[in-house]
Design an enzyme around this catalytic site. Structure first.
Site, PDB file in Angstrom:
ATOM      1  N   ASP A 145      -0.010  -0.948   0.219  1.00 51.37           N
ATOM      2  CA  ASP A 145      -1.390  -0.904   0.103  1.00 51.37           C
ATOM      3  C   ASP A 145      -1.875  -2.293  -0.211  1.00 51.37           C
ATOM      4  O   ASP A 145      -2.702  -2.691  -1.468  1.00 51.37           O
ATOM      5  CB  ASP A 145      -1.595   0.038  -1.078  1.00 51.37           C
ATOM      6  CG  ASP A 145      -1.357  -0.357  -2.520  1.00 51.37           C
ATOM      7  OD1 ASP A 145      -0.328  -1.272  -2.517  1.00 51.37           O
ATOM      8  OD2 ASP A 145      -2.153  -0.263  -3.427  1.00 51.37           O
ATOM      9  N   ASP A 185       1.763  -7.122  -2.740  1.00 53.62           N
ATOM     10  CA  ASP A 185       2.135  -6.463  -1.461  1.00 53.62           C
ATOM     11  C   ASP A 185       2.305  -7.560  -0.516  1.00 53.62           C
ATOM     12  O   ASP A 185       3.184  -7.617   0.371  1.00 53.62           O
ATOM     13  CB  ASP A 185       1.310  -5.661  -1.093  1.00 53.62           C
ATOM     14  CG  ASP A 185       0.946  -4.353  -1.990  1.00 53.62           C
ATOM     15  OD1 ASP A 185       1.433  -3.298  -1.897  1.00 53.62           O
ATOM     16  OD2 ASP A 185       0.229  -4.482  -2.885  1.00 53.62           O
ATOM     17  N   ASN A 244      -4.663   0.137  -3.829  1.00 52.18           N
ATOM     18  CA  ASN A 244      -5.535  -0.834  -4.480  1.00 52.18           C
ATOM     19  C   ASN A 244      -6.985  -0.932  -3.902  1.00 52.18           C
ATOM     20  O   ASN A 244      -7.868  -1.221  -4.631  1.00 52.18           O
ATOM     21  CB  ASN A 244      -4.802  -2.286  -4.453  1.00 52.18           C
ATOM     22  CG  ASN A 244      -5.505  -3.353  -3.454  1.00 52.18           C
ATOM     23  OD1 ASN A 244      -6.449  -3.759  -3.892  1.00 52.18           O
ATOM     24  ND2 ASN A 244      -4.794  -3.554  -2.556  1.00 52.18           N
ATOM     25  N   THR A 251       5.504   0.174  -1.997  1.00 47.93           N
ATOM     26  CA  THR A 251       4.931  -0.936  -2.958  1.00 47.93           C
ATOM     27  C   THR A 251       3.402  -0.454  -3.411  1.00 47.93           C
ATOM     28  O   THR A 251       2.621  -1.083  -3.782  1.00 47.93           O
ATOM     29  CB  THR A 251       4.871  -2.229  -2.528  1.00 47.93           C
ATOM     30  OG1 THR A 251       4.160  -2.544  -1.216  1.00 47.93           O
ATOM     31  CG2 THR A 251       6.323  -2.844  -2.462  1.00 47.93           C
ATOM     32  N   PHE A 261      -0.191   2.002 -12.188  1.00 47.22           N
ATOM     33  CA  PHE A 261      -1.320   2.191 -10.883  1.00 47.22           C
ATOM     34  C   PHE A 261      -0.506   2.892  -9.778  1.00 47.22           C
ATOM     35  O   PHE A 261      -1.024   4.042  -9.592  1.00 47.22           O
ATOM     36  CB  PHE A 261      -1.492   0.876 -10.482  1.00 47.22           C
ATOM     37  CG  PHE A 261      -2.885   1.065  -9.486  1.00 47.22           C
ATOM     38  CD1 PHE A 261      -3.986   1.235  -9.911  1.00 47.22           C
ATOM     39  CD2 PHE A 261      -2.486   0.904  -8.311  1.00 47.22           C
ATOM     40  CE1 PHE A 261      -4.921   1.451  -8.924  1.00 47.22           C
ATOM     41  CE2 PHE A 261      -3.287   0.989  -7.115  1.00 47.22           C
ATOM     42  CZ  PHE A 261      -4.725   1.491  -7.425  1.00 47.22           C
ATOM     43  N   ASN A 262       0.485   2.819  -9.189  1.00 49.16           N
ATOM     44  CA  ASN A 262       0.855   3.214  -7.954  1.00 49.16           C
ATOM     45  C   ASN A 262       1.357   4.724  -8.203  1.00 49.16           C
ATOM     46  O   ASN A 262       0.850   5.482  -7.303  1.00 49.16           O
ATOM     47  CB  ASN A 262       2.236   2.696  -7.567  1.00 49.16           C
ATOM     48  CG  ASN A 262       1.878   1.138  -6.969  1.00 49.16           C
ATOM     49  OD1 ASN A 262       0.923   0.785  -6.613  1.00 49.16           O
ATOM     50  ND2 ASN A 262       2.997   0.426  -6.907  1.00 49.16           N
ATOM     51  N   HIS A 265       4.603  -8.059  -9.089  1.00 51.01           N
ATOM     52  CA  HIS A 265       5.369  -6.766  -9.022  1.00 51.01           C
ATOM     53  C   HIS A 265       6.054  -6.411  -7.859  1.00 51.01           C
ATOM     54  O   HIS A 265       7.106  -6.153  -7.635  1.00 51.01           O
ATOM     55  CB  HIS A 265       4.305  -5.520  -9.300  1.00 51.01           C
ATOM     56  CG  HIS A 265       3.334  -5.656 -10.516  1.00 51.01           C
ATOM     57  ND1 HIS A 265       3.829  -5.253 -11.693  1.00 51.01           N
ATOM     58  CD2 HIS A 265       2.091  -5.935 -10.471  1.00 51.01           C
ATOM     59  CE1 HIS A 265       2.806  -5.528 -12.249  1.00 51.01           C
ATOM     60  NE2 HIS A 265       1.573  -5.835 -11.965  1.00 51.01           N
ATOM     61  N   ASP A 266       5.277  -6.479  -6.549  1.00 50.92           N
ATOM     62  CA  ASP A 266       5.752  -5.714  -5.530  1.00 50.92           C
ATOM     63  C   ASP A 266       7.156  -6.235  -4.824  1.00 50.92           C
ATOM     64  O   ASP A 266       8.022  -5.701  -4.563  1.00 50.92           O
ATOM     65  CB  ASP A 266       4.757  -5.555  -4.515  1.00 50.92           C
ATOM     66  CG  ASP A 266       3.957  -4.543  -5.065  1.00 50.92           C
ATOM     67  OD1 ASP A 266       3.898  -3.581  -5.781  1.00 50.92           O
ATOM     68  OD2 ASP A 266       2.632  -4.547  -4.348  1.00 50.92           O
TER      69      ASP A 266
HETATM   70  O1  RIB Z   1       1.135  -1.656 -10.983  1.00 47.96           O
HETATM   71  C1  RIB Z   1       1.260  -2.457 -10.194  1.00 47.96           C
HETATM   72  C2  RIB Z   1       0.948  -2.034  -8.660  1.00 47.96           C
HETATM   73  O2  RIB Z   1      -0.319  -1.800  -8.613  1.00 47.96           O
HETATM   74  C3  RIB Z   1       1.230  -3.132  -7.713  1.00 47.96           C
HETATM   75  O3  RIB Z   1       1.890  -2.412  -6.509  1.00 47.96           O
HETATM   76  C4  RIB Z   1       0.013  -3.939  -7.331  1.00 47.96           C
HETATM   77  O4  RIB Z   1       0.053  -4.046  -5.890  1.00 47.96           O
HETATM   78  C5  RIB Z   1      -1.061  -2.719  -7.756  1.00 47.96           C
HETATM   79  O5  RIB Z   1      -1.989  -2.399  -6.866  1.00 47.96           O
HETATM   80 CA    CA Z   2       0.766  -2.686  -4.175  1.00 44.89          CA
END
Ligand code: RIB
Ligand code: CA
Length: 309
Positions: free
Chosen positions: A11, A16, A40, A124, A165-166, A239-240
């Site tokens: 996303d 990402d 996102n 991701t 979040f994801n 993160h991703d």
């Molecule tokens: O929590 C981190 C995630 O949420 C990652 O995938 C980042 O892209 C955000 O949108």
């Molecule tokens: Ca992401």
């Protein structure tokens, strides 16, 4: 030479975007396609971002649009971190690359079912596309090498005290995937919060001075500003790309095999990845969860990924 076949479901998104960059030209990885969903930002925006990233970096793979909504929850986006476009901070040249006509779920099913070799699915973003694909064609589960995901946390979340979040975007989708019987490798906030894009990292990548380093630097500056405003972090957690870094070099993370249950109870822990790290419950183990990351090795992988452009 063996190349691992992967589908990247995402996303985009600043981090990402770096995951796509890392996967797009690595000699050990065969990126078969990019599938996109809302996360996102809206699907319209994350889709355009994916196309723009691929065009700018010359990554010639199909980009397929997928889910515009989670399975049960309403759409929840994250402009505070990724901006109104979902990828604020970089001006792309005019877009000519087109979407592949297949829906992401169709692409995932067809690609996995038609492959002689098992396919690794990397996610991701929220896991909506993959969960729907597993429900529409359960046989894909037999031809998935492993699901490698950025999401969750066994410590604290980043949208609620419990949820990341994801997973929080679509807990039911995550529930389906984690209970699919596939090999699940989870890279959560527990490790991604250790890889912060501090100013020295930006300077180091900027010195490479190619199109990917310009891309990295401009995006990370905006990402960091937003992370500072929202979380007070000096450098944003990248993160991703941890998912892709792990596929490139398995030594980058320490993993522990645990029972993990996605909370879909809709209470205060809705969307939590409950990882039984200490095996209190003696329940069947279904998830390899990352418990530590070699930070220096990670930045070396990112640096060498940027140098390939
Ligand atoms: O929590 C981190 C995630 O949420 C990652 O995938 C980042 O892209 C955000 O949108
Ligand atoms: Ca992401």
């Amino acid at each position: 030479m063996y190349k691992r076949k992967i589908i990247l479901d995402c996303d985009p998104g600043h981090d990402d975007a770096i995951a796509i960059m890392l996967a797009g030209k690595h000699e050990d990885l065969d990126l078969l396609g990019i599938t996109v969903e809302c996360g996102n930002q809206t699907l319209e925006k994350t889709g355009l971002n994916a196309l723009n990233i691929c065009q700018y970096l010359d990554i010639d793979v199909p980009v397929c649009l997928g889910s515009a909504e989670p399975i049960i929850k309403a759409v929840e986006i994250c402009p505070a971190i990724h901006g109104e476009s979902g990828l604020d901070g970089f001006d792309f040249p005019p877009l000519t690359k087109k979407f592949d006509e297949r829906h992401a779920v169709t692409f995932i099913i067809q690609t996995i079912m038609n492959s002689k070799e098992k396919i690794t699915v990397v996610t991701t973003g929220p896991m909506t596309n993959l969960a729907l694909a597993m429900k529409m064609e359960p046989k894909i589960k037999d031809n998935i090498e492993e699901v490698v995901l950025m999401g969750g946390a066994y410590t604290n979340g980043n949208v609620t005290p419990a949820a990341e979040f994801n997973i929080n975007c679509d807990p039911e989708a995550a529930y389906i995937v984690f209970n699919s019987g596939c090999i699940i490798k989870m890279f959560g906030l527990d490790v991604t919060r250790k890889v912060l894009v501090l100013p020295n990292i930006i300077q180091r990548m900027e010195k490479i001075d190619n199109k990917a380093s310009v891309f990295f630097t401009k995006l990370m500056k905006v990402f960091n500003e937003n992370q500072k405003k929202v979380f007070g972090f000096e450098g944003g957690p990248l993160h991703d790309p941890v998912t892709i870094a792990y596929l490139i070099d398995r030594k980058v993370c320490e993993m522990s095999f645990v029972h993990c249950e996605i909370d879909i109870s809709q209470g205060s822990s809705y969307g939590r990845t409950n990882c039984d790290i200490f095996n209190y419950l003696k329940l069947p183990k279904n998830t390899y969860v990352a418990t530590d990351i070699d930070v220096d090795r990670y930045w070396e992988i990112i640096e060498s990924g940027i140098k390939k452009y």
